[in-house]
Scaffold this motif. Structure first.
Motif, PDB file in Angstrom:
ATOM      1  N   LEU A  22       0.930  -1.250   0.075  1.00  0.00           N
ATOM      2  CA  LEU A  22      -0.080  -0.011  -0.128  1.00  0.00           C
ATOM      3  C   LEU A  22       0.870   1.293  -0.070  1.00  0.00           C
ATOM      4  N   SER A  23       2.030   1.397   0.698  1.00  0.00           N
ATOM      5  CA  SER A  23       2.882   2.411   0.599  1.00  0.00           C
ATOM      6  C   SER A  23       3.359   2.615  -0.638  1.00  0.00           C
ATOM      7  N   GLU A  24       4.008   1.528  -1.092  1.00  0.00           N
ATOM      8  CA  GLU A  24       4.556   1.708  -2.543  1.00  0.00           C
ATOM      9  C   GLU A  24       3.546   2.103  -3.575  1.00  0.00           C
ATOM     10  N   GLN A  25       2.321   1.640  -3.516  1.00  0.00           N
ATOM     11  CA  GLN A  25       1.278   2.029  -4.096  1.00  0.00           C
ATOM     12  C   GLN A  25       0.836   3.529  -3.982  1.00  0.00           C
ATOM     13  N   ALA A  26       0.837   3.974  -3.067  1.00  0.00           N
ATOM     14  CA  ALA A  26       0.396   5.265  -2.757  1.00  0.00           C
ATOM     15  C   ALA A  26       1.653   6.329  -3.216  1.00  0.00           C
ATOM     16  N   HIS A  27       2.988   5.826  -3.135  1.00  0.00           N
ATOM     17  CA  HIS A  27       3.815   6.520  -3.944  1.00  0.00           C
ATOM     18  C   HIS A  27       3.581   6.748  -5.421  1.00  0.00           C
ATOM     19  N   GLN A  28       3.372   5.415  -6.124  1.00  0.00           N
ATOM     20  CA  GLN A  28       3.059   5.363  -7.473  1.00  0.00           C
ATOM     21  C   GLN A  28       2.005   6.307  -7.977  1.00  0.00           C
ATOM     22  N   GLY A  86      -0.218  11.336 -10.383  1.00  0.00           N
ATOM     23  CA  GLY A  86      -1.341  12.249  -9.993  1.00  0.00           C
ATOM     24  C   GLY A  86      -0.402  13.648 -10.483  1.00  0.00           C
ATOM     25  N   THR A  87       0.573  13.809  -9.924  1.00  0.00           N
ATOM     26  CA  THR A  87       1.609  14.669 -10.262  1.00  0.00           C
ATOM     27  C   THR A  87       1.855  15.139 -11.664  1.00  0.00           C
ATOM     28  N   ALA A  88       2.112  13.938 -12.284  1.00  0.00           N
ATOM     29  CA  ALA A  88       2.347  13.989 -13.948  1.00  0.00           C
ATOM     30  C   ALA A  88       1.088  14.281 -14.431  1.00  0.00           C
ATOM     31  N   GLY A  89       0.089  13.909 -14.144  1.00  0.00           N
ATOM     32  CA  GLY A  89      -1.280  14.281 -14.633  1.00  0.00           C
ATOM     33  C   GLY A  89      -1.693  15.716 -14.590  1.00  0.00           C
ATOM     34  N   CYS A 138      13.839  24.609 -15.525  1.00  0.00           N
ATOM     35  CA  CYS A 138      12.944  23.519 -15.340  1.00  0.00           C
ATOM     36  C   CYS A 138      12.011  23.611 -14.001  1.00  0.00           C
ATOM     37  N   VAL A 139      12.703  24.141 -12.997  1.00  0.00           N
ATOM     38  CA  VAL A 139      12.149  24.521 -11.593  1.00  0.00           C
ATOM     39  C   VAL A 139      10.912  25.478 -11.874  1.00  0.00           C
ATOM     40  N   GLN A 140      11.490  26.469 -12.819  1.00  0.00           N
ATOM     41  CA  GLN A 140      10.429  27.615 -13.107  1.00  0.00           C
ATOM     42  C   GLN A 140       9.195  27.191 -13.718  1.00  0.00           C
ATOM     43  N   ILE A 141       9.161  26.377 -14.606  1.00  0.00           N
ATOM     44  CA  ILE A 141       8.179  25.605 -15.402  1.00  0.00           C
ATOM     45  C   ILE A 141       7.383  24.971 -14.630  1.00  0.00           C
ATOM     46  N   TRP A 142       8.031  24.226 -13.855  1.00  0.00           N
ATOM     47  CA  TRP A 142       7.253  23.300 -12.615  1.00  0.00           C
ATOM     48  C   TRP A 142       6.466  24.397 -11.846  1.00  0.00           C
ATOM     49  N   GLN A 185      -0.330  24.193  -9.479  1.00  0.00           N
ATOM     50  CA  GLN A 185      -1.062  25.236  -8.717  1.00  0.00           C
ATOM     51  C   GLN A 185      -0.138  25.315  -7.414  1.00  0.00           C
ATOM     52  N   SER A 186      -0.571  26.223  -6.547  1.00  0.00           N
ATOM     53  CA  SER A 186       0.070  26.405  -5.285  1.00  0.00           C
ATOM     54  C   SER A 186       0.405  25.302  -4.568  1.00  0.00           C
ATOM     55  N   ASN A 187      -0.428  24.262  -4.437  1.00  0.00           N
ATOM     56  CA  ASN A 187      -0.124  23.069  -3.559  1.00  0.00           C
ATOM     57  C   ASN A 187       0.549  21.977  -4.247  1.00  0.00           C
ATOM     58  N   ALA A 188       1.430  22.456  -4.963  1.00  0.00           N
ATOM     59  CA  ALA A 188       2.039  21.492  -5.698  1.00  0.00           C
ATOM     60  C   ALA A 188       3.167  20.864  -5.111  1.00  0.00           C
ATOM     61  N   PRO A 189       3.805  19.519  -5.306  1.00  0.00           N
ATOM     62  CA  PRO A 189       5.012  19.021  -4.570  1.00  0.00           C
ATOM     63  C   PRO A 189       6.018  19.977  -4.589  1.00  0.00           C
ATOM     64  N   THR A 190       6.812  19.904  -3.528  1.00  0.00           N
ATOM     65  CA  THR A 190       8.085  20.847  -3.542  1.00  0.00           C
ATOM     66  C   THR A 190       9.130  20.412  -4.662  1.00  0.00           C
ATOM     67  N   ILE A 191       9.857  21.352  -4.930  1.00  0.00           N
ATOM     68  CA  ILE A 191      10.909  20.959  -6.067  1.00  0.00           C
ATOM     69  C   ILE A 191      12.182  21.646  -5.704  1.00  0.00           C
ATOM     70  N   ASP A 192      13.448  21.361  -6.392  1.00  0.00           N
ATOM     71  CA  ASP A 192      14.531  22.070  -6.404  1.00  0.00           C
ATOM     72  C   ASP A 192      15.367  21.553  -7.321  1.00  0.00           C
TER      73      ASP A 192
END
Length: 173
Positions: free
Chosen positions: A39-45, A50-53, A109-113, A118-125
């Protein structure tokens, strides 16, 4: 000599009853633990998908706004989309938020992301910064593509956005 009185109530469990209960719990745990690990692995996937979508939707919306604005070439900011700072190339695909309409680098690439999500997107660096708190690291995978590597599961799963054709490719390991 003590005699057993049938009216006396039993005051506890016998050793056999306790062993049987422990054995049943052990059997249940043996079947349940692997399932919880999956279930943990499936949650990551699911998070990666979802992020890709969401990124794909952002790319499509920026392109749609560019088309709706009647644009036919590269522009440094698409009017009416997001914060009005997303730059696109001559084909309408997002390239930065600093006005640059050419091939991306790690910073763009960070700027594009950040510009497309939207504002609640996963964090990136940037990958070169190796920020341990970022959920994704951004890098350039070829001359026109941004690669976003998911960090939370350590499996090197990626989302790749190609600024040449707007394609989004997800690789889940």
């Amino acid at each position: 000599m003590m005699q057993y009185n049938s009216r006396q109530k039993q005051k506890g469990f016998t050793l056999i009853e306790l062993v049987v209960v422990i054995a049943i719990l052990a059997i249940l745990a043996a079947f349940a633990l692997p399932r919880f690990a999956q279930l943990s692995e499936q949650a990551h996937q699911a998070s990666i998908k979802g992020t890709a979508g969401a990124l794909s939707a952002g790319v499509a919306l920026a392109k749609a706004q560019w088309v709706a604005n009647g644009q036919t070439g590269a522009v440094s900011a698409v009017d009416g989309f997001g914060d009005g700072d997303v730059a696109v190339n001559e084909d309408g695909w997002a390239t930065s938020t600093d006005g640059t309409t050419t091939a991306p680098n790690q910073a763009r690439c960070v700027q594009i992301w950040r510009g497309l999500m939207q504002s609640n997107a996963p964090t990136i660096d940037q990958r070169s910064a190796a920020n341990a708190n970022a959920e994704y690291w951004a890098a350039v995978s070829n001359t026109t593509a941004c690669e976003y590597e998911y960090q939370l599961d350590g499996q090197n799963s990626t989302i790749t956005y190609d600024t040449a054709d707007g394609s989004i490719v997800t690789v889940i390991n």
